[in-house]
Design a protein around this motif. Structure first.
Motif, PDB file in Angstrom:
ATOM      1  N   ILE A 133       0.926  -1.103  -0.080  1.00 42.79           N
ATOM      2  CA  ILE A 133      -0.149   0.276   0.012  1.00 42.79           C
ATOM      3  C   ILE A 133       0.769   1.352  -0.132  1.00 42.79           C
ATOM      4  N   ALA A 134       1.835   1.101   0.842  1.00 44.96           N
ATOM      5  CA  ALA A 134       2.791   2.396   0.969  1.00 44.96           C
ATOM      6  C   ALA A 134       3.555   2.507  -0.499  1.00 44.96           C
ATOM      7  N   ALA A 135       3.945   1.545  -1.214  1.00 46.46           N
ATOM      8  CA  ALA A 135       4.819   1.613  -2.262  1.00 46.46           C
ATOM      9  C   ALA A 135       3.890   2.343  -3.264  1.00 46.46           C
ATOM     10  N   TYR A 136       2.573   1.898  -3.478  1.00 41.85           N
ATOM     11  CA  TYR A 136       1.531   2.633  -4.146  1.00 41.85           C
ATOM     12  C   TYR A 136       1.570   4.240  -4.124  1.00 41.85           C
ATOM     13  N   HIS A 137       1.230   4.348  -2.622  1.00 39.48           N
ATOM     14  CA  HIS A 137       1.356   5.988  -2.309  1.00 39.48           C
ATOM     15  C   HIS A 137       2.829   6.791  -2.589  1.00 39.48           C
ATOM     16  N   TYR A 138       4.073   5.979  -2.329  1.00 44.81           N
ATOM     17  CA  TYR A 138       5.114   6.728  -2.567  1.00 44.81           C
ATOM     18  C   TYR A 138       5.451   6.931  -4.266  1.00 44.81           C
ATOM     19  N   PHE A 139       4.878   6.248  -5.058  1.00 45.81           N
ATOM     20  CA  PHE A 139       4.968   6.218  -6.525  1.00 45.81           C
ATOM     21  C   PHE A 139       3.884   7.609  -6.803  1.00 45.81           C
ATOM     22  N   ARG A 140       2.778   7.516  -6.071  1.00 43.38           N
ATOM     23  CA  ARG A 140       1.874   9.090  -6.507  1.00 43.38           C
ATOM     24  C   ARG A 140       2.523  10.024  -5.683  1.00 43.38           C
ATOM     25  N   MET A 141       3.353   9.983  -4.514  1.00 44.66           N
ATOM     26  CA  MET A 141       3.794  11.288  -4.064  1.00 44.66           C
ATOM     27  C   MET A 141       4.972  11.732  -4.755  1.00 44.66           C
ATOM     28  N   PHE A 142       5.908  10.824  -5.207  1.00 46.61           N
ATOM     29  CA  PHE A 142       6.859  11.255  -5.992  1.00 46.61           C
ATOM     30  C   PHE A 142       6.432  12.066  -7.292  1.00 46.61           C
ATOM     31  N   ASP A 143       5.549  11.715  -7.867  1.00 47.68           N
ATOM     32  CA  ASP A 143       4.874  12.305  -9.337  1.00 47.68           C
ATOM     33  C   ASP A 143       4.206  13.472  -8.821  1.00 47.68           C
ATOM     34  N   SER A 144       3.259  13.596  -7.488  1.00 44.58           N
ATOM     35  CA  SER A 144       2.787  14.825  -7.207  1.00 44.58           C
ATOM     36  C   SER A 144       3.791  15.918  -6.924  1.00 44.58           C
ATOM     37  N   PHE A 145       4.881  15.497  -6.000  1.00 49.31           N
ATOM     38  CA  PHE A 145       5.942  16.278  -5.766  1.00 49.31           C
ATOM     39  C   PHE A 145       6.554  17.132  -6.845  1.00 49.31           C
ATOM     40  N   ASN A 146       6.812  16.226  -7.960  1.00 52.38           N
ATOM     41  CA  ASN A 146       7.470  16.839  -8.778  1.00 52.38           C
ATOM     42  C   ASN A 146       6.992  17.798  -9.862  1.00 52.38           C
ATOM     43  N   GLU A 147       5.727  17.469  -9.720  1.00 53.10           N
ATOM     44  CA  GLU A 147       4.687  18.313 -10.612  1.00 53.10           C
ATOM     45  C   GLU A 147       4.268  19.541  -9.855  1.00 53.10           C
ATOM     46  N   ALA A 148       4.227  19.476  -8.438  1.00 50.55           N
ATOM     47  CA  ALA A 148       3.793  20.755  -7.621  1.00 50.55           C
ATOM     48  C   ALA A 148       5.134  21.606  -7.328  1.00 50.55           C
ATOM     49  N   TYR A 149       6.268  21.017  -7.041  1.00 48.99           N
ATOM     50  CA  TYR A 149       7.557  22.012  -6.625  1.00 48.99           C
ATOM     51  C   TYR A 149       8.754  21.801  -7.820  1.00 48.99           C
ATOM     52  N   PRO A 150       8.558  22.409  -9.052  1.00 44.44           N
ATOM     53  CA  PRO A 150       9.540  22.451  -9.994  1.00 44.44           C
ATOM     54  C   PRO A 150      10.775  23.307  -9.226  1.00 44.44           C
ATOM     55  N   VAL A 151      12.001  22.730  -9.696  1.00 43.47           N
ATOM     56  CA  VAL A 151      13.032  23.618  -9.144  1.00 43.47           C
ATOM     57  C   VAL A 151      12.762  25.063  -9.707  1.00 43.47           C
ATOM     58  N   GLY A 152      12.977  26.036  -8.494  1.00 38.96           N
ATOM     59  CA  GLY A 152      12.824  27.639  -8.905  1.00 38.96           C
ATOM     60  C   GLY A 152      11.371  27.862  -9.049  1.00 38.96           C
ATOM     61  N   GLY A 153      10.025  26.879  -8.710  1.00 38.63           N
ATOM     62  CA  GLY A 153       8.781  27.163  -8.744  1.00 38.63           C
ATOM     63  C   GLY A 153       8.367  27.947  -7.450  1.00 38.63           C
ATOM     64  N   THR A 154       7.127  28.354  -7.416  1.00 38.75           N
ATOM     65  CA  THR A 154       6.731  29.421  -6.325  1.00 38.75           C
ATOM     66  C   THR A 154       5.741  28.539  -5.267  1.00 38.75           C
ATOM     67  N   VAL A 155       5.869  28.923  -4.269  1.00 33.94           N
ATOM     68  CA  VAL A 155       5.097  28.416  -3.118  1.00 33.94           C
ATOM     69  C   VAL A 155       3.646  28.196  -3.271  1.00 33.94           C
ATOM     70  N   ASP A 156       2.879  28.997  -3.917  1.00 32.91           N
ATOM     71  CA  ASP A 156       1.314  28.942  -3.989  1.00 32.91           C
ATOM     72  C   ASP A 156       1.277  27.858  -5.066  1.00 32.91           C
ATOM     73  N   GLY A 157       1.703  27.755  -6.160  1.00 36.52           N
ATOM     74  CA  GLY A 157       1.787  26.393  -6.857  1.00 36.52           C
ATOM     75  C   GLY A 157       1.936  25.207  -6.300  1.00 36.52           C
ATOM     76  N   GLY A 158       3.073  25.073  -5.460  1.00 36.82           N
ATOM     77  CA  GLY A 158       3.257  23.915  -4.700  1.00 36.82           C
ATOM     78  C   GLY A 158       2.292  23.428  -3.816  1.00 36.82           C
ATOM     79  N   PHE A 159       1.803  24.470  -3.129  1.00 38.12           N
ATOM     80  CA  PHE A 159       0.657  24.208  -2.098  1.00 38.12           C
ATOM     81  C   PHE A 159      -0.506  23.552  -2.880  1.00 38.12           C
ATOM     82  N   ALA A 160      -1.001  24.268  -3.630  1.00 42.19           N
ATOM     83  CA  ALA A 160      -2.120  23.766  -4.627  1.00 42.19           C
ATOM     84  C   ALA A 160      -2.055  22.519  -5.028  1.00 42.19           C
TER      85      ALA A 160
END
Lengths: 257, 257
Positions: free
Chosen positions: A51-78
């Motif tokens: 179950i945790a493996a599934y969620h780590y795959f999802r979080m990895f993708d979600s993190f990379n979309e939300a927090y690009p290098v040099g990106g803004t806080v707002d974009g990340g939070f959303a």
């Protein structure tokens, strides 16, 4: 988010994926290396890390979309979905207690009575913690109030683990007793990381800072790997030792003593 | 759709993916932990959650495409495929009845006679419900008329479950009787969620509101997790208990009582 911060979370989440996925694979096959009586405990451990493996795959993708290098806080939070962690814990934390109780090999009535109390308490602990971490003042209650509510089932779980399960420890061999106490301590110690992280971010309103996000994600990931992978492998070891203690043929086939 | 609404459905569908996928994995391996006589019931349970896992992956993607944060009603309605749910139920609802009947361990003639009536009725119930939820006045019939037609096989299934299967319950042990009655009640209670959701949206013509979509998706997902994962695990538990009741060696290998 700068390159070092981004890289730290990125690699930590990837470590989470690798740890969870391959502990799962090992434990699913590993079920055959214990007596049938202890296989459910190993299967539940494998389910938790899967179950945790599934969620780590999802979080990895979600993190990379939300927090690009040099990106803004707002974009990340959303964009970054903290919900994955809570959905994961909602499913896995009750199951961690099932593993621990299942590997003890208690009489069915005792086991069932313990689980009927531990599983709902664990689910309640997670459900009550989530609104505090969402920082949305749900039902007009502050973050700290949700944190406080979540502590009630936590204290009840402590009571059951130390007082009630403590009584059943006497029937185990000294070697198994030591490992069970270690597993219980690991569970409590790693659960301690979550409220600390929670309290550190408690007074933030709206989007947390980059630094807070990095600390939170690294803290949660290390705690998860200890509480799920290392804990699951201790459960597996206990199941192996108990199998050998109960059955001479199993011991002769599996070990050289 | 606002952030809170979107997040609620998003996390609920992801919870659906995790619940279905890992209940499946657990049940596929779990078939080894019951006597051969009861393995078909566990395998059918695993098939049901596996089918649902596939559909939850699809619905998760379909939802994210159709309802972006801040997106419009029209775009959402056109893009989100409600058909996934009905295709899923068309396959899984008859199989849920197969699980229930299979775990009872009835004589082959009785089992076959029950399934010949339950399976077509369950399929008919889903097929007749779909046009009502499409909101398209198919064959000139209103949503409520399709809902009414779908209720006829539902009532017939109730009759078979309570009157006909009720007779076979007497031959089971008290413990198993309690669990079978619980499983039957869970099935009926969760099926009750679908018509309620259906009736709430019955008078909407064209695109349902964001609020209606959010309530529908959350309601359907919770009902699905209860009716498939929790139900499947109850079937597995019944199979374990019946295995132990029928075979002393199995009981001694698997339990400590």
């Amino acid at each position: 988010m700068n390159l070092v911060q981004h890289g730290a979370v990125y690699n930590m989440l990837s470590l989470g994926i690798a740890s969870m996925t391959f502990t799962s694979l090992f434990l699913w096959y590993g079920r055959e290396r214990v007596l049938p009586k202890f296989r459910m405990a190993v299967m539940v451990s494998a389910t938790v890390t899967s179950i945790a493996a599934y969620h780590y795959f999802r979080m990895f993708d979600s993190f990379n979309e939300a927090y690009p290098v040099g990106g803004t806080v707002d974009g990340g939070f959303a964009g970054y979905n903290v919900g994955y962690r809570y959905v994961d814990w909602f499913l896995t934390v009750p199951l961690l207690l099932v593993e621990l109780v299942a590997v003890m090999g208690l009489a069915r009535a005792v086991q069932s009575s313990l689980l009927k109390r531990l599983v709902p308490a664990a689910a309640a602990m997670i459900v009550l913690g989530y609104p505090g971490d969402m920082h949305t003042q749900l039902f007009g209650l502050s973050n700290s109030m949700w944190g406080l509510l979540s502590t009630i089932p936590f204290l009840y779980i402590m009571y059951v683990l130390f007082i009630e399960i403590g009584k059943s420890l006497a029937s185990q061999s000294p070697k198994v007793q030591g490992l069970l106490k270690g597993a219980r301590l690991l569970l409590i110690a790693t659960w301690g990381v979550y409220p600390i992280t929670f309290i550190l971010a408690m007074n933030d309103v709206g989007a947390p800072s980059f630094e807070a996000v990095v600390n939170r994600e690294i803290g949660y990931s290390i705690a998860d790997i200890l509480a799920k992978c290392v804990f699951g492998l201790i459960i597996f070891t206990i199941a192996r030792i108990k199998s050998a203690e109960e059955n001479k043929e199993f011991a002769a086939n599996e070990f050289r003593d």
